[in-house]
Design an enzyme around this catalytic site. Structure first.
Site, PDB file in Angstrom:
ATOM      1  N   LYS A  98       0.823  -1.212   0.000  1.00 55.54           N
ATOM      2  CA  LYS A  98       0.000   0.000   0.000  1.00 55.54           C
ATOM      3  C   LYS A  98       0.858   1.264   0.000  1.00 55.54           C
ATOM      4  O   LYS A  98       0.431   2.310  -0.476  1.00 55.54           O
ATOM      5  CB  LYS A  98      -0.925   0.025   1.212  1.00 55.54           C
TER       6      LYS A  98
HETATM    7  C1  LIG Z   1      -4.129  -4.905   0.312  1.00 56.48           C
HETATM    8  C2  LIG Z   1      -3.289  -6.121   0.263  1.00 56.48           C
HETATM    9  C3  LIG Z   1      -3.537  -7.128  -0.661  1.00 56.48           C
HETATM   10  C4  LIG Z   1      -4.698  -7.083  -1.629  1.00 56.48           C
HETATM   11  O1  LIG Z   1      -4.559  -6.075  -2.578  1.00 56.48           O
HETATM   12  P1  LIG Z   1      -5.846  -5.553  -3.396  1.00 56.48           P
HETATM   13  O2  LIG Z   1      -5.360  -4.406  -4.187  1.00 56.48           O
HETATM   14  O3  LIG Z   1      -6.841  -5.149  -2.353  1.00 56.48           O
HETATM   15  O4  LIG Z   1      -6.334  -6.686  -4.200  1.00 56.48           O
HETATM   16  C5  LIG Z   1      -2.671  -8.222  -0.693  1.00 56.48           C
HETATM   17  N1  LIG Z   1      -1.649  -8.310   0.173  1.00 56.48           N
HETATM   18  C6  LIG Z   1      -1.390  -7.358   1.084  1.00 56.48           C
HETATM   19  C7  LIG Z   1      -0.263  -7.539   2.023  1.00 56.48           C
HETATM   20  C8  LIG Z   1      -2.189  -6.226   1.160  1.00 56.48           C
HETATM   21  O5  LIG Z   1      -1.922  -5.280   2.063  1.00 56.48           O
END
Ligand SMILES: *Cc1c(COP(=O)(O)O)cnc(C)c1O
Length: 483
Positions: A98
């Site tokens: 993120k």
């Molecule tokens: C948010 C997240 C995901 C999923 O990503 P999306 O964009 O919501 O599909 C997978 N792994 C981790 C560690 C995340 O923080």
């Protein structure tokens, strides 16, 4: 609607998601992009979408975002293990992918506010399954003219994730635990966005809502960058030939990260198959294999909590494209999902989505993939990436496809240390142990230093203790803002 306006607003007036009116194309050959730094690549990609930002504005946002907050100059390094390329997207502030978008979103948003003469304070409302909330707060903390309120599922995040959020500094930050799951939090936030009365009330008090969730197009665009960058690094390193297609494997929850990979394909990055990896909440696997999206099922809490999602918001964007950009048809399907809990894609929509391959892995399968990778290659991955690695194994077995594959590695193993340790050494190795004791043991075992993001929460004071029921979210927002 300009890009900066879409970023400011987050969600369209009718509750839909913003989309580019058309897909731009990379305007330089990949060979030319191959030697570029992450920052330079980011500019080449983002300028194609964020067309109302000047070169100077965009470059300044990029420089502020991708700096020494990241613990490697490569920003998103590739690691080769077991024949695949793990794209490590966890070298930022909060050690999850993120950070890749949320390091830049606050800068994109403050520039957007200036460009559009916004005189109100921007209030970022965010639902989080664990990683977005912390990354968004880290990005927005003490950014002038902004406030941020984050909602997370009370029993749905890891101990480290919870501590990361509850120790967040910054006078403009607020975190609340929801008595419910991620979908409850996300639905609550969407409801607040849709409340026109509240919007007026907040406006009178000098506030304007926006979103840092991946429903904001300002999250999606920066995520396209690292797929282009990964391709370029493979090309520069002689791992692939110019023009050779790659596969991309993404551990998926809200469908944001994998959609960014699809956008990369649409701007001419040679991507063949997009492998969509789900955990036991396999609503997307079922969708890709049957054509029916059905959220009416048990919500399963797994050790990959950031993928514990039954309503994958960004799928709405792919559905839109698959209907030939028929906004009305898209809206109708989303209404069916909200009201009846399911919808069905037509054959032509399914044909459009045939580049996606859905798979899922149980906690045991993901754990086995983590253990195997560590034992065979000495390479440690987290539980989310474990799901991706396990699903990629199934993909190879089922299809025999040996195309070079980039696996999105979405979190540092330290963020989920007890689950990772249990996968490698068995449950007994973590039983009755404090999360930080396991962190230290993991470091000793792997030789990988404990990231700063984990060390700093060992002793940081708890600053946030709010809790509320999903139906009280709106009141909490008003309360925090003093409206
Ligand atoms: C948010 C997240 C995901 C999923 O990503 P999306 O964009 O919501 O599909 C997978 N792994 C981790 C560690 C995340 O923080």
């Amino acid at each position: 609607m300009t890009a900066s306006q879409a970023i400011l607003q987050g969600l369209a007036q009718d509750g839909g998601l913003f989309m580019p009116t058309e897909f731009p194309r990379l305007d330089k050959p990949l060979k030319e992009l191959a030697p570029l730094s992450y920052q330079e690549t980011a500019y080449e990609v983002m300028k194609l979408f964020l067309t109302d930002y000047t070169e100077e504005e965009l470059k300044s946002c990029i420089a502020k975002a991708y700096d020494s907050k990241f613990d490697t100059e490569e920003i998103a390094p590739l690691a080769k293990a077991d024949g695949a390329y793990f794209l490590e997207l966890y070298h930022g502030n909060t050690i999850a992918f993120k950070d890749m978008a949320l390091s830049i979103l606050p800068h994109l948003m403050t520039v957007a506010a200036k460009k559009n003469h916004v005189d109100k304070e921007i209030v970022i409302l965010t639902a989080t399954s664990g990683d977005t909330g912390k990354a968004a707060m880290a990005g927005f903390a003490d950014v002038p003219g902004t406030r941020i309120i984050v909602f997370y599922p009370k029993d749905g995040v890891s101990r480290i994730q919870e501590l990361q959020m509850r120790t967040q500094k910054g006078d403009n930050t607020c975190v609340a635990a929801i008595e419910g799951n991620f979908d409850d939090a996300q639905t609550g936030v969407k409801k607040i966005f849709g409340d026109k009365e509240l919007e007026k009330e907040l406006a009178r008090a000098g506030f304007q809502l926006s979103s840092a969730n991946s429903i904001n197009i300002g999250r999606l665009v920066p995520q396209i960058v690292y797929y282009v960058y990964a391709y370029c690094k493979l090309l520069a390193g002689g791992e692939i030939k110019d023009g050779e297609a790659i596969n991309v494997v993404v551990p998926t929850g809200n469908f944001g990260n994998i959609l960014a990979a699809y956008f990369a394909k649409r701007i001419d990055l040679p991507v063949k198959t997009l492998v969509c990896a789900s955990n036991e909440n396999k609503v997307l696997y079922d969708f890709f294999s049957t054509g029916t999206y059905d959220r009416r099922r048990e919500f399963i809490l797994t050790n990959s909590p950031s993928m514990d999602i039954l309503i994958s918001s960004n799928l709405e964007r792919l559905i839109y494209l698959s209907t030939g950009c028929d906004a009305q048809a898209d809206k109708e399907l989303m209404r069916e999902l909200a009201e009846q809990g399911s919808y069905r894609a037509t054959d032509s929509m399914r044909a459009f989505m045939s580049d996606f391959w859905g798979g899922f892995a149980s906690q045991e399968e993901s754990g086995a993939a983590i253990r195997k990778l560590f034992e065979d290659c000495g390479y440690l991955i987290d539980t989310h990436t474990g799901v991706a690695a396990a699903v990629y194994g199934k993909y190879k077995k089922e299809t025999g496809d040996r195309t070079a594959a980039v696996i999105a590695s979405t979190a540092s193993p330290y963020k989920f240390a007890p689950s990772v340790m249990a996968a490698v050494k068995g449950e007994a190795a973590v039983q009755d142990k404090d999360a930080f004791a396991v962190v230290d043991a993991l470091s000793e075992m792997s030789g990988v230093p404990v990231p700063q993001a984990v060390n700093e929460i060992r002793t940081a004071p708890i600053r946030h203790s709010r809790e509320c029921a999903p139906e009280e979210m709106e009141n909490l927002v008003k309360n925090v803002l003093g409206v």
